[in-house]
Design a protein around this motif. Structure first.
Motif: not given
Length: 350
Positions: A67-73
């Motif tokens: 799985t992969l989570r990508i959080i752009v801030v």
């Protein structure tokens, strides 16, 4: 036309140390320009698997991104995107993941793979777009060992944080993600004329906790590396040189113990299934420069050996420990490798 920056060091700067957040109301500001951000994401040190002295251990499915989570801030500290991907099969890379983002500002991109591992206790799904990103809280998140037989099992957590300077036009960049563990493989060789009963192994002064996200203070690319007089070229990949670990007292290290119950026939070699522990740093001040140690229980007797000059074990490395039993006793060596073909420190213990 989407530009591709080719140099790893110029693509991004790694934001493993804490930084402050700027408050933002979560609404679109007047004059904002939206552009496309495309991401290629690779597991660090792709694609080679460790090879040394005839030994090869390819990455298992658990060592890939399941799985992969990508959080752009945003530069203001507000979550712009929080995407969770559940792959149908394990991957070492993700290509051309596209986002619509505000251009003309720096972005922090947090990557978390395999967050379903029980050692990952932070709930990243709660970080909603338009809300303030709790950077200090995320950077302080830990992976913790609680028992002497504790290890990272199942899918291996991976993390990274990158800073991307987003222009006022469509842009593509390459990012990497790092396994949050040190891999150990023990290889037992019986050079005697009698069978050996290998019942237990121990590793002393293992770290009982580590930061979920790496805090790297200096690193470099592998490039050319000299091994025994031969020059080996490793394209890409990251050599972790210095990094921060949580402050621990003497009682916060632990002695990892693993039951084995393996018979090693005379003249044969047995490889124990790899296991995964935390990154760490340890120096035994009373050992004359020797640090980590291992104890092997063979035929009911404990054999204790230091692993000399091994003062740190960064994450995303692979420690191959070789124990050779002869009629005169035991010889233990360890080679610390990246997930690639280069030996960091050949000949430990020799």
């Amino acid at each position: 036309m989407i530009g591709l920056r080719t140099s790893l060091l110029s693509i991004l700067s790694i934001c493993f140390l804490l930084t402050g957040c700027v408050l933002y109301n979560g609404k679109e500001e007047k004059g904002e320009s939206f552009v496309r951000l495309k991401l290629d994401i690779e597991v660090s040190n792709l694609p080679s698997s460790p090879k040394t002295k005839g030994y090869e251990d390819p990455e298992s499915d658990n060592e890939m991104m399941n799985t992969l989570r990508i959080i752009v801030v945003r530069e203001s500290g507000i979550v712009e995107h929080n995407t969770y991907l559940n792959f149908t099969k394990p991957n070492l890379s993700l290509k051309n993941k596209e986002y619509k983002v505000v251009g003309g500002e720096k972005k922090k991109i947090f990557l978390i793979a395999n967050e379903g591992n029980k050692k990952v206790t932070y709930n990243f799904s709660n970080l909603k777009p338009g809300t303030e990103f709790p950077e200090s809280e995320v950077n302080d998140a830990l992976i913790t060992m609680t028992e002497n037989n504790d290890e990272i099992t199942g899918i291996i957590p991976m993390t990274a944080c990158h800073v991307v300077d987003m222009p006022l036009k469509d842009y593509k960049t390459e990012l990497f993600i790092i396994r949050a563990a040190t891999k150990f493989t023990y290889i037992i060789t019986n050079n005697t004329s009698n069978p050996l009963s290998f019942s237990k192994l121990k590793i002393s002064k293992g770290a009982s906790k580590e930061y979920l996200f790496p805090r790297i203070t200096s690193s470099s690319s592998w490039g050319d590396y000299t091994d025994g007089g031969n020059t080996v070229t490793v394209p890409g990949g990251m050599l972790i040189e210095n990094y921060e670990v949580p402050m621990v007292g003497n009682n916060e290290y632990y002695e990892f113990q693993k039951d084995c119950s393996i018979s090693v026939a005379a003249g044969s070699e047995v490889k124990i299934a790899p296991f995964f522990l935390l990154e760490g740093k340890y120096t035994d001040g009373n050992s004359g420069g020797k640090n980590y140690s291992t104890t092997l229980t063979i035929n009911g007797l404990d054999y204790f050996k230091y692993l000399p000059d091994l003062s740190q074990l960064p994450r995303n490395t692979h420690a191959v420990v070789r124990a050779k039993f002869n009629t005169a006793g035991i010889e233990v060596t360890v080679e610390v490798l990246p997930y690639g073909e280069v030996i960091l420190n050949p000949g430990f213990g020799q």
